[in-house]
Design a protein around this motif. Structure first.
Motif, PDB file in Angstrom:
ATOM      1  N   GLU A 271       0.814  -1.214   0.000  1.00 48.86           N
ATOM      2  CA  GLU A 271       0.000   0.000   0.000  1.00 48.86           C
ATOM      3  C   GLU A 271       0.853   1.272   0.000  1.00 48.86           C
ATOM      4  OE1 GLU A 271      -0.071  -1.425   4.415  1.00 48.86           O
ATOM      5  OE2 GLU A 271       0.126  -2.266   2.386  1.00 48.86           O
ATOM      6  N   LEU A 272       2.118   1.156   0.424  1.00 45.03           N
ATOM      7  CA  LEU A 272       3.000   2.328   0.426  1.00 45.03           C
ATOM      8  C   LEU A 272       3.290   2.834  -0.989  1.00 45.03           C
ATOM      9  CD1 LEU A 272       5.582   1.361   3.213  1.00 45.03           C
ATOM     10  CD2 LEU A 272       3.992   3.292   3.262  1.00 45.03           C
ATOM     11  N   GLU A 273       3.091   1.967  -1.981  1.00 42.17           N
ATOM     12  CA  GLU A 273       3.346   2.342  -3.376  1.00 42.17           C
ATOM     13  C   GLU A 273       2.497   3.531  -3.794  1.00 42.17           C
ATOM     14  OE1 GLU A 273       5.293   2.427  -6.589  1.00 42.17           O
ATOM     15  OE2 GLU A 273       5.494   0.381  -5.816  1.00 42.17           O
ATOM     16  N   THR A 274       1.245   3.565  -3.328  1.00 51.38           N
ATOM     17  CA  THR A 274       0.312   4.608  -3.752  1.00 51.38           C
ATOM     18  C   THR A 274      -0.016   5.596  -2.632  1.00 51.38           C
ATOM     19  OG1 THR A 274      -1.515   3.091  -3.231  1.00 51.38           O
ATOM     20  CG2 THR A 274      -0.749   3.168  -5.514  1.00 51.38           C
ATOM     21  N   THR A 275       0.662   5.470  -1.500  1.00 56.81           N
ATOM     22  CA  THR A 275       0.425   6.387  -0.384  1.00 56.81           C
ATOM     23  C   THR A 275       0.990   7.762  -0.710  1.00 56.81           C
ATOM     24  OG1 THR A 275       0.537   4.567   1.186  1.00 56.81           O
ATOM     25  CG2 THR A 275       0.849   6.766   2.075  1.00 56.81           C
ATOM     26  N   ALA A 276       0.306   8.801  -0.269  1.00 47.62           N
ATOM     27  CA  ALA A 276       0.758  10.174  -0.539  1.00 47.62           C
ATOM     28  C   ALA A 276       2.152  10.409   0.051  1.00 47.62           C
ATOM     29  CB  ALA A 276      -0.231  11.171   0.050  1.00 47.62           C
ATOM     30  N   GLU A 277       2.933  11.221  -0.651  1.00 46.20           N
ATOM     31  CA  GLU A 277       4.297  11.527  -0.231  1.00 46.20           C
ATOM     32  C   GLU A 277       4.358  12.984   0.218  1.00 46.20           C
ATOM     33  OE1 GLU A 277       7.961   9.568  -2.152  1.00 46.20           O
ATOM     34  OE2 GLU A 277       7.807  11.536  -3.134  1.00 46.20           O
ATOM     35  N   TYR A 278       5.067  13.232   1.325  1.00 46.34           N
ATOM     36  CA  TYR A 278       5.154  14.580   1.886  1.00 46.34           C
ATOM     37  C   TYR A 278       6.619  15.000   1.976  1.00 46.34           C
ATOM     38  CZ  TYR A 278       0.329  13.618   3.139  1.00 46.34           C
ATOM     39  OH  TYR A 278      -1.002  13.288   3.089  1.00 46.34           O
ATOM     40  N   ASN A 279       6.890  16.191   1.465  1.00 47.61           N
ATOM     41  CA  ASN A 279       8.257  16.716   1.463  1.00 47.61           C
ATOM     42  C   ASN A 279       8.385  17.772   2.559  1.00 47.61           C
ATOM     43  OD1 ASN A 279      10.806  17.618   0.950  1.00 47.61           O
ATOM     44  ND2 ASN A 279      10.480  18.062  -1.218  1.00 47.61           N
ATOM     45  N   PHE A 280       9.079  17.427   3.627  1.00 52.88           N
ATOM     46  CA  PHE A 280       9.290  18.362   4.726  1.00 52.88           C
ATOM     47  C   PHE A 280      10.660  19.012   4.545  1.00 52.88           C
ATOM     48  CE2 PHE A 280       6.353  15.146   6.449  1.00 52.88           C
ATOM     49  CZ  PHE A 280       5.291  15.982   6.796  1.00 52.88           C
ATOM     50  N   THR A 281      10.656  20.162   3.892  1.00 55.41           N
ATOM     51  CA  THR A 281      11.925  20.821   3.554  1.00 55.41           C
ATOM     52  C   THR A 281      12.674  21.267   4.805  1.00 55.41           C
ATOM     53  OG1 THR A 281      10.677  22.885   3.231  1.00 55.41           O
ATOM     54  CG2 THR A 281      11.170  21.575   1.282  1.00 55.41           C
ATOM     55  N   ARG A 282      11.957  21.699   5.840  1.00 57.09           N
ATOM     56  CA  ARG A 282      12.623  22.155   7.074  1.00 57.09           C
ATOM     57  C   ARG A 282      13.409  21.022   7.709  1.00 57.09           C
ATOM     58  NH1 ARG A 282      11.716  22.058  12.465  1.00 57.09           N
ATOM     59  NH2 ARG A 282       9.742  20.957  12.223  1.00 57.09           N
ATOM     60  N   LEU A 283      12.856  19.801   7.642  1.00 56.10           N
ATOM     61  CA  LEU A 283      13.507  18.648   8.241  1.00 56.10           C
ATOM     62  C   LEU A 283      14.378  17.891   7.241  1.00 56.10           C
ATOM     63  CD1 LEU A 283      10.443  17.308  10.260  1.00 56.10           C
ATOM     64  CD2 LEU A 283      12.337  18.684  11.124  1.00 56.10           C
ATOM     65  N   ASN A 284      14.340  18.358   5.988  1.00 62.93           N
ATOM     66  CA  ASN A 284      15.132  17.733   4.922  1.00 62.93           C
ATOM     67  C   ASN A 284      14.809  16.239   4.791  1.00 62.93           C
ATOM     68  OD1 ASN A 284      17.023  17.718   2.830  1.00 62.93           O
ATOM     69  ND2 ASN A 284      18.685  17.108   4.196  1.00 62.93           N
ATOM     70  N   LYS A 285      13.512  15.928   4.729  1.00 62.75           N
ATOM     71  CA  LYS A 285      13.138  14.531   4.544  1.00 62.75           C
ATOM     72  C   LYS A 285      11.823  14.424   3.777  1.00 62.75           C
ATOM     73  CE  LYS A 285      10.782  13.902   9.025  1.00 62.75           C
ATOM     74  NZ  LYS A 285      10.784  13.136  10.294  1.00 62.75           N
ATOM     75  N   LEU A 290       2.420   5.136   7.230  1.00 62.14           N
ATOM     76  CA  LEU A 290       1.942   3.759   7.303  1.00 62.14           C
ATOM     77  C   LEU A 290       1.014   3.616   8.502  1.00 62.14           C
ATOM     78  CD1 LEU A 290       2.190   0.743   6.376  1.00 62.14           C
ATOM     79  CD2 LEU A 290       4.108   0.553   7.983  1.00 62.14           C
ATOM     80  N   LYS A 291      -0.165   3.065   8.256  1.00 61.78           N
ATOM     81  CA  LYS A 291      -1.143   2.890   9.336  1.00 61.78           C
ATOM     82  C   LYS A 291      -0.606   1.925  10.388  1.00 61.78           C
ATOM     83  CE  LYS A 291      -5.911   1.393  10.199  1.00 61.78           C
ATOM     84  NZ  LYS A 291      -7.158   0.873   9.575  1.00 61.78           N
ATOM     85  N   PRO A 292      -0.667   2.293  11.670  1.00 61.80           N
ATOM     86  CA  PRO A 292      -0.224   1.372  12.721  1.00 61.80           C
ATOM     87  C   PRO A 292      -1.215   0.231  12.883  1.00 61.80           C
ATOM     88  CG  PRO A 292      -1.153   3.361  13.685  1.00 61.80           C
ATOM     89  CD  PRO A 292      -1.122   3.589  12.208  1.00 61.80           C
ATOM     90  N   ASN A 293      -0.748  -0.900  13.404  1.00 61.01           N
ATOM     91  CA  ASN A 293      -1.627  -2.067  13.565  1.00 61.01           C
ATOM     92  C   ASN A 293      -2.307  -2.101  14.929  1.00 61.01           C
ATOM     93  OD1 ASN A 293       0.580  -2.686  15.188  1.00 61.01           O
ATOM     94  ND2 ASN A 293       0.752  -4.809  14.505  1.00 61.01           N
ATOM     95  N   ASN A 294      -2.212  -1.019  15.660  1.00 56.79           N
ATOM     96  CA  ASN A 294      -2.816  -0.950  16.993  1.00 56.79           C
ATOM     97  C   ASN A 294      -4.351  -0.957  16.885  1.00 56.79           C
ATOM     98  OD1 ASN A 294      -3.313  -0.531  19.689  1.00 56.79           O
ATOM     99  ND2 ASN A 294      -1.914   1.196  19.884  1.00 56.79           N
ATOM    100  N   THR A 295      -4.987  -1.813  17.630  1.00 61.77           N
ATOM    101  CA  THR A 295      -6.451  -1.866  17.625  1.00 61.77           C
ATOM    102  C   THR A 295      -7.052  -1.305  18.910  1.00 61.77           C
ATOM    103  OG1 THR A 295      -6.399  -4.130  18.493  1.00 61.77           O
ATOM    104  CG2 THR A 295      -6.522  -3.868  16.093  1.00 61.77           C
ATOM    105  N   ASN A 296      -6.190  -0.887  19.839  1.00 60.16           N
ATOM    106  CA  ASN A 296      -6.678  -0.315  21.093  1.00 60.16           C
ATOM    107  C   ASN A 296      -5.825   0.891  21.461  1.00 60.16           C
ATOM    108  OD1 ASN A 296      -7.705   0.306  23.584  1.00 60.16           O
ATOM    109  ND2 ASN A 296      -6.855  -1.477  24.631  1.00 60.16           N
ATOM    110  N   TYR A 297      -6.300   2.063  21.071  1.00 58.55           N
ATOM    111  CA  TYR A 297      -5.536   3.276  21.326  1.00 58.55           C
ATOM    112  C   TYR A 297      -5.647   3.751  22.768  1.00 58.55           C
ATOM    113  CZ  TYR A 297      -4.746   3.648  16.315  1.00 58.55           C
ATOM    114  OH  TYR A 297      -4.354   3.413  15.013  1.00 58.55           O
ATOM    115  N   PHE A 298      -6.330   3.009  23.615  1.00 57.58           N
ATOM    116  CA  PHE A 298      -6.340   3.306  25.048  1.00 57.58           C
ATOM    117  C   PHE A 298      -5.262   2.504  25.778  1.00 57.58           C
ATOM    118  CE2 PHE A 298     -11.177   4.001  24.512  1.00 57.58           C
ATOM    119  CZ  PHE A 298     -10.970   5.306  24.115  1.00 57.58           C
ATOM    120  N   ASN A 299      -4.533   1.702  25.037  1.00 53.38           N
ATOM    121  CA  ASN A 299      -3.570   0.781  25.629  1.00 53.38           C
ATOM    122  C   ASN A 299      -2.400   1.513  26.286  1.00 53.38           C
ATOM    123  OD1 ASN A 299      -2.668  -1.744  26.297  1.00 53.38           O
ATOM    124  ND2 ASN A 299      -1.862  -2.249  24.280  1.00 53.38           N
TER     125      ASN A 299
END
Length: 379
Positions: A271-285, A290-299
């Motif tokens: 899925e990373l093939e078609t995921t949007a790309e972001y250019n952070f010039t300030r951080l030079n990256k 990528l979506k995390p696999n966490n199913t419980n964000y209260f953990n």
């Protein structure tokens, strides 16, 4: 000379870590130097301390006197890493009447409505949380407003102004946004957090490990590789820890994947093939998320291990314990630690109990096997 109001001291290995309440700053000192500081803070005259030190070290009195005077000047005028204060209360700034983008994010059963004035404001926050977006709804728990006015970016939460930051301090805004987010998710106010670490947190559902290291060393890539092997992503880049339980809490941001890691991760995450790309010039990256696999964000889980991880081409796998002082000096510069005295004491106590490792690798499977051993206390 203005004295610091309170200090905390923690002996770790053969050094003493000192915390200053006035500046929320930590210094690592030799034990003898820390002892001098303790005596100065008790109001003992410099001359008396210098005489005792002169006898103890068998050096001339003028040398010990000059040393203590110099130390006093350095100690009581510490560098401050505080976030820049807002110099204007901005009561004359009007909240926008309309916003170009309105997003609804759902974290487990908690719904946030976040309004962004334009695409510029959206770009500072939304990419990390896009995987949480739900359809528009009239039912939400919390409301955030983000807008730029007069070159400052403003954050309003539930109609209360949280702050405003200049374009040079966007990272402070992002940190405050994230802090407000976790406060709402976990129902904890800011002074109930021990700290936030610039790290990646992975768990085996029983405990967690923090990956640390300079940007580009492979923290997030390692996290993504471990996630693919059944471990859980608790947090990436922004890792909060509470005071009461001394545990790492889940943070629902995506995993940031640098362009240089795509070759490694695309076979696992197509899925990373078609995921949007972001250019952070300030951080030079350039990154994708990528979506995390966490199913419980209260953990939330305990953390007993810090791992300074580094991918190095053709390197033999190497994992060794390192000194806690070395680890501390690398951990602190990129961390926010609560300025509250009681919380700083909890942090020092927690840190002194940790295992600290340096892990260098080139083969992914060897890294995964080594991390598994750390989880099972086999190292």
């Amino acid at each position: 000379m203005k004295k610091q109001s309170k200090f905390l001291y923690k002996t770790v290995e053969d050094k003493t870590i000192v915390w200053f309440e006035n500046s929320n700053e930590y210094l690592v000192l030799e034990n003898n130097t820390a002892d001098i500081l303790k005596r100065l803070s008790k109001g003992i005259p410099v001359k008396e301390i210098a005489e005792a030190l002169s006898k103890k070290l068998a050096v001339p009195l003028d040398r010990t006197f000059d040393f203590i005077i110099d130390l006093e000047k350095k100690i009581y005028v510490p560098k401050s890493n505080k976030e820049p204060e807002i110099v204007n209360d901005y009561r004359d700034i009007e909240k926008p009447k309309s916003y170009e983008f309105i997003k609804f994010y759902k974290v487990n059963n908690v719904v946030f409505k976040v309004s962004y004035l334009s695409e510029k404001e959206l770009s500072h926050v939304h990419p990390k949380f896009a995987h949480l977006v739900i359809d528009n709804t009239t039912n939400f728990d919390y409301e955030f407003d983000v807008f730029i006015n007069n070159k400052f970016i403003f954050l309003i939460v539930d109609k209360k102004l949280i702050g405003a930051w200049s374009s040079k301090n966007i990272h402070y805004f992002q940190g405050k946004f994230s802090m407000q987010f976790i406060q709402k998710i976990h129902h904890k106010e800011e002074d109930e957090w021990m700290g936030v670490f610039h790290a990646s947190a992975v768990s085996n559902e029983k405990k967690s490990i923090l990956f640390l290291g300079d940007s580009g060393n492979g923290k997030s890539t390692s996290l993504a590789l471990l996630q693919a092997k059944g471990f859980t992503c608790l947090a990436d880049d922004f890792v909060p820890m509470d005071v009461e339980k001394r545990e790492v809490y889940s943070f629902p941001a995506s995993i940031s994947i640098k362009k240089s890691s795509l070759e490694t991760l695309l076979p696992i995450y197509p899925e990373l093939e078609t995921t949007a790309e972001y250019n952070f010039t300030r951080l030079n990256k350039i990154v994708r998320y990528l979506k995390p696999n966490n199913t419980n964000y209260f953990n939330h889980l305990p953390c007993n291990d810090l791992v300074f991880i580094k991918y190095e081409k053709d390197a033999e796998i190497a994992c060794e314990k390192i000194s806690k002082i070395e680890a501390f000096q690398q951990l602190i510069p990129d961390s926010w630690i609560s300025p509250k005295l009681e919380n700083a004491q909890v942090f020092l106590d927690w840190f002194s109990s940790l295992n600290c490792y340096r892990l260098t690798y080139s083969k992914n499977e060897e890294m995964i096997a080594t991390v598994s051993k750390i989880f099972s206390d086999e190292l």
